[in-house]
Structures are given as structure tokens and as C-alpha cells.
Enzyme design. Structure first.
Site, mmCIF file in Angstrom:
data_model
loop_
_atom_site.group_PDB
_atom_site.id
_atom_site.type_symbol
_atom_site.label_atom_id
_atom_site.label_comp_id
_atom_site.label_asym_id
_atom_site.label_seq_id
_atom_site.Cartn_x
_atom_site.Cartn_y
_atom_site.Cartn_z
ATOM 1 N N ARG A 80 12.000 -4.075 -4.510
ATOM 2 C CA ARG A 80 12.048 -4.629 -5.862
ATOM 3 C C ARG A 80 13.374 -4.246 -6.514
ATOM 4 O O ARG A 80 13.974 -3.229 -6.186
ATOM 5 C CB ARG A 80 10.890 -4.106 -6.706
ATOM 6 C CG ARG A 80 9.549 -4.732 -6.355
ATOM 7 C CD ARG A 80 8.436 -4.280 -7.284
ATOM 8 N NE ARG A 80 8.104 -2.881 -7.095
ATOM 9 C CZ ARG A 80 8.549 -1.885 -7.811
ATOM 10 N NH1 ARG A 80 9.353 -2.110 -8.848
ATOM 11 N NH2 ARG A 80 8.197 -0.653 -7.556
ATOM 12 N N TYR A 208 11.824 -11.046 -1.310
ATOM 13 C CA TYR A 208 11.075 -9.850 -0.975
ATOM 14 C C TYR A 208 9.910 -9.547 -1.931
ATOM 15 O O TYR A 208 10.104 -9.525 -3.151
ATOM 16 C CB TYR A 208 12.018 -8.625 -0.948
ATOM 17 C CG TYR A 208 11.298 -7.460 -0.329
ATOM 18 C CD1 TYR A 208 11.189 -7.376 1.064
ATOM 19 C CD2 TYR A 208 10.654 -6.509 -1.107
ATOM 20 C CE1 TYR A 208 10.465 -6.368 1.646
ATOM 21 C CE2 TYR A 208 9.943 -5.493 -0.517
ATOM 22 C CZ TYR A 208 9.848 -5.423 0.854
ATOM 23 O OH TYR A 208 9.127 -4.427 1.433
ATOM 24 N N LYS A 217 3.302 -8.447 -8.961
ATOM 25 C CA LYS A 217 3.827 -7.648 -10.078
ATOM 26 C C LYS A 217 4.146 -8.510 -11.301
ATOM 27 O O LYS A 217 3.883 -8.112 -12.434
ATOM 28 C CB LYS A 217 5.077 -6.895 -9.633
ATOM 29 C CG LYS A 217 4.890 -6.030 -8.417
ATOM 30 C CD LYS A 217 3.821 -5.000 -8.625
ATOM 31 C CE LYS A 217 3.738 -4.068 -7.424
ATOM 32 N NZ LYS A 217 2.708 -3.036 -7.619
ATOM 33 N N HIS A 237 -1.531 -0.751 -13.051
ATOM 34 C CA HIS A 237 -1.047 -0.497 -11.686
ATOM 35 C C HIS A 237 -1.971 0.547 -11.045
ATOM 36 O O HIS A 237 -1.594 1.696 -10.865
ATOM 37 C CB HIS A 237 0.394 0.026 -11.775
ATOM 38 C CG HIS A 237 1.125 0.045 -10.471
ATOM 39 N ND1 HIS A 237 2.182 0.888 -10.241
ATOM 40 C CD2 HIS A 237 0.963 -0.672 -9.322
ATOM 41 C CE1 HIS A 237 2.646 0.694 -9.019
ATOM 42 N NE2 HIS A 237 1.932 -0.237 -8.443
ATOM 43 N N SER A 259 4.671 3.391 -7.247
ATOM 44 C CA SER A 259 4.783 2.712 -5.951
ATOM 45 C C SER A 259 5.037 3.711 -4.828
ATOM 46 O O SER A 259 5.787 4.679 -5.004
ATOM 47 C CB SER A 259 5.948 1.730 -6.006
ATOM 48 O OG SER A 259 5.815 0.907 -7.130
ATOM 49 N N CYS A 261 3.203 5.979 -3.444
ATOM 50 C CA CYS A 261 2.704 7.346 -3.623
ATOM 51 C C CYS A 261 1.286 7.466 -3.068
ATOM 52 O O CYS A 261 0.537 8.372 -3.447
ATOM 53 C CB CYS A 261 2.708 7.733 -5.099
ATOM 54 S SG CYS A 261 4.350 8.073 -5.721
ATOM 55 N N ASP A 286 -3.901 -1.792 -5.522
ATOM 56 C CA ASP A 286 -2.639 -1.789 -6.275
ATOM 57 C C ASP A 286 -2.774 -2.135 -7.750
ATOM 58 O O ASP A 286 -2.048 -1.614 -8.569
ATOM 59 C CB ASP A 286 -1.660 -2.770 -5.600
ATOM 60 C CG ASP A 286 -0.231 -2.587 -6.082
ATOM 61 O OD1 ASP A 286 0.209 -1.440 -6.217
ATOM 62 O OD2 ASP A 286 0.449 -3.608 -6.313
ATOM 63 N N ARG A 375 6.597 -3.277 5.195
ATOM 64 C CA ARG A 375 5.271 -3.582 4.632
ATOM 65 C C ARG A 375 4.368 -4.320 5.614
ATOM 66 O O ARG A 375 4.846 -4.979 6.539
ATOM 67 C CB ARG A 375 5.454 -4.482 3.393
ATOM 68 C CG ARG A 375 6.254 -3.855 2.274
ATOM 69 C CD ARG A 375 5.438 -2.888 1.488
ATOM 70 N NE ARG A 375 6.172 -2.248 0.417
ATOM 71 C CZ ARG A 375 5.646 -1.953 -0.775
ATOM 72 N NH1 ARG A 375 4.392 -2.228 -1.037
ATOM 73 N NH2 ARG A 375 6.368 -1.340 -1.678
HETATM 74 C C1 OXD Z 1 4.992 -1.653 -5.508
HETATM 75 C C2 OXD Z 1 4.128 -2.450 -4.617
HETATM 76 O O1 OXD Z 1 6.229 -1.687 -5.342
HETATM 77 O O2 OXD Z 1 2.910 -2.369 -4.781
HETATM 78 O O3 OXD Z 1 4.454 -0.978 -6.388
HETATM 79 O O4 OXD Z 1 4.637 -3.211 -3.778
HETATM 80 MN MN MN Z 2 2.365 -1.241 -6.530
#
Ligand code: OXD
Ligand code: MN
Length: 590
Positions: A80, A208, A217, A237, A259, A261, A286, A375
Site C-alpha cells: 500500500r 497491488y 481498504k 480494521h 497490518s 501484526c 481483517d 500474499r
Molecule cells: C493491510 C492488509 O495492509 O490487510 O492491512 O492488507
Molecule cells: Mn489489514
């Protein structure tokens, strides 16, 4: 009963508003062809075959990874881009100091020039999608227009996309308009613009994840947080997990972590053998849309239908279910390859990479084999622990909200907020070390209130007030906690084993909710004493456990001083109630 294909109304005729918008985008972008997505398996297969023929996708070893594919993104397009992400509201104050802001007219003009003629020679795909169970009154719809078939494949997994969503749009009337083009993938010509007042998104120059799969998001957090504020709910989130205790009772927790974590791992938690009788069920990994229910509780749906998870670190020990889940019908992005064409990533204990994520012969001197932000995209239904209530139209009731960051020090393993108002301060005080999920330096501690720093579509000051307002509507509010699985000792070693062992902490929370678990009061909230946690079979020394459950007043005074400075940036938008909570914390620490 399925209707014969010839009897179905052609998609462009279902909604006049969508068709008019598609026409205006066609005039601007000049595509060679238009493809309206039905959302069928056959369509996904055809698009996959097309990308395989063009060499954009690579089929993985069909014996070990049936139905799995690899996609390599441009090396400059792997995360991102928060510095290129804007909230475009008429008044800059509405976007707040937490967002990059651009005047909507200026932003539209800039994006118009980028989009002009950008789809020449390409296909324009129209993806109607629904965020949330298709029959849920809490779900919301959108339409993404994109020139990337890879984006379409991801959206077909991540959302309820296709005809049913368009039928709902035709019925509901409104929808989020998301316009996306990969452009030339030039980082200098890349912008992710949000227009919450128009419920619209314009994204150019990246293919991406969070930049391009606009349902995630951009819609489900940035635009939805704005809608949620107007309508009295919360778009967060957060993962949603159900925990069934040995007595067979299930309670749901919604947990906000920045993100990369460990949200997916926590959402798919595997109870350790030493805690028999527990089971975990994933509702989402998420995003959570949280609504005050008629019964005074908070109810949650997961707006997504799949997982776009970080691959490195996934193995049978850390997350057996995820490891199993991604062995079939999974789209991998930016992982490495073994000699026999299996995907490979750091954290796997078997196999050996021969090609890195860019397709070059693997050379450890050039860094990790898989990109740290590589991913998997996979349907939630592939998860062996998928909750039987994940698709419930009214959602699941939430017993506890959990905020967590990645902190070497300061934040103890867990503490409980005194009440909702204090919990809002606890969420607002979240800070975490940055990860590879976004472009920029990794490992620097930054403020990430409610794990929403990159995702809140409006002024954080107003957002905290909205949190306080929602809490005031709840007769039976969830308790609020803060956790830190990432505390380290003086040698940099993690003090807490994490993963399945986190259940011990979550079980304590649920026992607290039931009025059954003890705790001791500290200046920052309620902490378990070592004896309050179930430590049967846990291999953590008494000293480490004591360190994990300690509040160091000197460090916390510094922390709270920094927090005061940070909150001060929100000026008159900062709720007085939050300031009062901060002052009480300061007094308790003094
Ligand atoms: C993030 C995702 O970047 O969930 O938080 O992809
Ligand atoms: Mn996320």
C-alpha cells in the site's frame, strides 16, 4: 432453482445508474472491450486461462497445490502507498491531520487527466460487489471498474461479486463507485483518492492489494468509516473470532491490530494441546462492521468473503489451518518458487527456493526469497475453522474488543480498560512498529489509533467522538482490552510465545466478561496477576511472565506525555471526555 442463462436479464440492463456510469467511464478511458462480471466459477476459470496464456499467471505444482497460481507484481508495486493515498473532502478539517487531503475538484481534475484514454487496447471490467452477506441489512454494495483481470480474480474471491450484487444495487439504489486503472504502474503517476462525500474512489497506477482491490481498504474502511459515522455504526480494521470454551459456550471478540501484526493468525487460532476443550471459529480476519443491536449489544459482520493474507511465517506450527487452507485454489502474489514449482516463503521449514519473488535465481545476498509482504488470496470457505455464523445476516454479538500493537517495550501483555470511555482512550493510544504492508521504513514505532491510521476516512478527533457516541448507545457494551504479543527482553528475544498460546489471554478476557477472573488495578487499567492466567503447559518462566505483566511507571509517563502531544494535534476536534481520561491516567501515574 437456477434460472437458465438465456433467461437472465443482461447485466448492463439491471441498473440504469450503473450502466450510465460505466458509459461515462468508457468515454473517458476508451477501452477496447467491456466485460460485466457475472461472478460465476466458469468466468473465473476463463479469466485465469486468459492470464495463464498471457504469462501473467503461472500455474503451481498441481500435485501439491491444485488450483493454485502465482502472480508477480511489478517490483515497485508491492505494498500500500499511504503517502499517495488521499481523502478528498470539501473542507480539509473533515479529513483531519491523520489524512493526506486534496480538494475534491482538484483531485477529480488530476485523476481525469490520468484516466483519459488509459484503457486503450485493454478490457474494462465491471465488478458489482457486495461487502457483507448478500442478504444482510448491514451489508453495503459497490461497483469497481478496473482494467486488470488480476484485480477481477482477487475481487471474485474477496467479495460477493457478480449478478446478485448488481441485483441488490438495482434494488437499493446507491453504491460506492470505484474506478481503477493500473495505468503504466509508474510510482510517479500513482494516486489512491477517496471522495467520501460522493461515496467514490479513484485509484490509478498500482495493481497491488489495498491500492487496487477497492472493496477492501478503500471501500470497507475509508468510505465505510464515513458512512458508519453518518449512520451510527463503526467500520473497523478488526478480525472477528469466536471462541468456544470447554463448557461449549461461544463468545466473539473483535480485535484491531495494525497490518501484518498477526490478525489472520489470531482469527484462525489453534488452541494448544494443554488447553483441551477449546475451539476457535473465524468470522473475519481483517475488517469488522460493528452495529449497535436492538438488544444493547454490539453486533459484527465481516464485509469480506476471503482472505488477502501475509504469506511469510505461515507454517504448520504457526497456523496449521492457514497452511492447509492455502494448498488449494489459492492465488499467491510475490512468493518464491522451488525447483518443482511449489510456492516457497520464509518461515517454511521444508523445500528450498530456486527463484525469488521477482523470478530471478534466488540469491540470499539480494534479500528474502519471498517478498515480506507477499500474499495469498483465498476464499474464506477454504478455512477449516470458518464459523458457521460467519454468514449470519445480523452478524455475531461481540463480548470483547481488543486493541493490540507491536511494541518491544512499554505495553504489557494485556490490560483491561476501566470502561468504554477509558477504552476509547486505550484504542486511541495504540502505537506499533511499522511493517512491510505499506511502503516506507519498517520497524519504526508510530501512532496507529485503533489500527486505523491508514484507513480512517475522516478526522480522528471526530472519529473518537463517534466511538464515544456509539458506546453511549450500548446497554451491554463489550469490555475493551489492549494486548501486546511482541514484548522483548534485553537481548531482543520475544517474551511471549504468541500464536495458539494467545488463547490464555483471550480466555482471561472472556472470564472477566463473565465476572469470573481476577485482576489487579494499575494506573493504565486492570492486569491479570500471573495466577489469574491459565498457565498449565505454558513454557514461560516466572520472571518473563512477571515482566510481561508489569507496568513501568517511568516508561508510561513518557508514553502518556507523547500521547498528549499527539492528541493535541486534533485541536478542537479532540473530545473533552478523552482529554479528561488522559488527565486521569496522568494523575494515576504521577
Ligand atoms: C493491510 C492488509 O495492509 O490487510 O492491512 O492488507
Ligand atoms: Mn489489514
Amino acid at each position: 432453482m437456477a434460472t437458465a442463462a438465456h433467461a437472465l436479464t443482461p447485466l448492463p440492463q439491471l441498473s440504469r445508474a450503473v450502466a450510465d456510469w460505466v458509459n461515462s467511464v468508457r468515454e473517458l478511458t476508451q477501452p477496447r472491450a467491456i466485460h460485466w462480471c457475472e461472478g460465476t466459477d466458469a468466468e473465473a476459470r476463463e479469466l485465469t486461462a486468459q492470464l495463464l496464456r498471457g504469462g501473467e499467471l503461472k500455474a503451481l505444482n498441481p500435485e501439491y497445490f491444485p488450483g493454485c497460481h502465482l502472480y508477480r507484481s511489478a517490483p515497485s508495486d508491492v505494498a500500500r502507498v499511504e503517502h499517495l493515498t488521499y481523502i478528498c473532502t470539501r473542507s480539509q478539517e473533515d479529513a483531519g491531520p491523520n489524512n493526506h487531503w486534496m480538494d475534491p475538484q482538484q483531485a477529480h481534475a488530476k485523476m481525469r487527466e490520468l484516466f483519459r484514454g488509459c484503457m486503450r487496447g485493454r478490457t474494462l471490467y465491471v465488478i458489482p460487489y457486495c461487502m457483507g452477506p448478500i442478504d444482510s441489512p448491514l451489508a453495503r454494495c459497490g461497483v469497481e471498474i478496473t482494467d486488470s483481470a488480476y484485480v477481477v480474480l482477487n475481487m471474485l474471491i474477496m467479495t460477493r461479486a457478480g449478478r446478485a450484487a448488481l441485483e441488490r444495487i438495482a434494488h437499493d439504489g446507491d453504491f460506492v463507485r470505484g474506478l481503477h486503472s493500473v495505468g503504466e504502474l509508474d510510482p510517479e503517476r500513482r494516486f489512491i483518492m477517496h471522495f467520501p462525500e460522493e461515496i467514490a474512489i479513484e485509484s490509478f497506477g498500482s495493481g497491488y492489494g489495498g491500492n487496487a482491490l477497492l472493496g477492501k481498504k478503500c471501500h470497507a474502511l475509508r468510505i465505510a468509516s464515513w458512512q458508519a459515522r453518518t449512520e451510527g455504526w463503526l467500520a473497523e480494521h478488526m478480525l472477528i473470532v469466536g471462541l468456544q470454551n470447554p463448557r461449549g459456550e461461544t463468545h466473539y471478540l473483535a480485535c484491531a491490530f495494525p497490518s501484518a501484526c498477526g490478525k489472520t493468525n489470531l482469527a484462525m487460532l489453534i488452541p494448544p494441546d494443554s488447553l483441551p476443550g477449546w475451539r476457535a471459529f473465524t468470522v473475519g480476519d481483517d475488517i469488522a462492521w460493528l452495529h449497535p443491536g436492538d438488544d444493547g449489544r454490539l453486533w459484527a459482520i465481516n464485509p469480506e468473503a476471503g482472505y488477502f493474507g501475509v504469506v511469510p511465517g505461515t507454517n504448520p506450527q504457526t497456523n496449521r489451518n492457514a497452511y492447509e487452507m492455502i494448498r488449494r485454489d489459492t492465488l499467491f502474489t510475490n512468493v518464491a518458487l522451488t525447483a518443482d514449482n511449489q510456492p516457497w516463503w520464509e518461515g517454511l521449514t521444508t523445500g528450498k527456493p530456486v527463484l525469488d519473488w521477482q523470478g530471478r535465481p534466488y540469491d540470499p545476498a539480494r534479500g528474502p526469497a519471498a517478498h515480506p509482504n507477499s500474499r495469498f488470496t483465498v476464499s474464506a470457505r477454504r478455512n477449516p475453522g470458518y464459523s458457521p455464523h460467519a454468514e449470519d445476516a445480523r452478524g455475531v454479538p461481540i463480548s470483547a474488543l481488543v486493541f493490540g500493537g507491536r511494541r518491544r517495550e512499554v505495553a504489557p501483555l494485556v490490560y483491561e480498560a476501566r470502561d468504554w470511555q477509558h477504552g476509547v482512550l486505550v484504542g486511541a493510544s495504540l502505537a506499533s512498529e511499522t511493517t512491510a504492508a505499506a511502503v516506507g521504513q519498517v520497524g519504526v514505532t508510530r501512532r496507529d489509533p485503533m489500527a486505523m491510521q491508514p484507513f480512517c476516512g475522516y478526522n480522528f478527533g471526530d472519529y473518537w467522538q463517534h466511538w464515544l457516541n456509539v458506546g453511549a448507545k450500548l446497554v451491554r457494551p463489550p469490555r475493551i482490552y489492549h494486548v501486546n504479543w511482541f514484548r522483548r527482553d534485553a537481548h531482543g528475544k520475544f517474551l511471549w510465545p504468541g500464536y495458539g498460546e494467545n488463547l490464555r489471554v483471550l480466555a482471561w478476557m472472556l472470564d472477566r466478561c463473565a465476572g469470573k477472573a481476577g485482576a489487579s488495578e494499575s494506573a493504565v487499567g486492570w492486569l491479570p496477576r500471573p495466577a489469574d492466567l491459565d498457565t498449565r503447559g505454558l513454557h514461560v518462566g516466572a520472571e518473563a511472565l512477571a515482566a510481561l505483566l508489569t507496568v513501568d511507571a517511568a516508561l508510561w509517563r513518557k508514553e502518556v506525555a507523547e500521547l498528549r502531544e499527539y492528541l493535541g494535534r486534533f485541536g478542537s476536534h479532540l473530545p473533552q471526555a478523552l482529554l479528561a481520561e488522559l488527565e486521569s491516567t496522568e494523575q494515576r501515574l504521577a
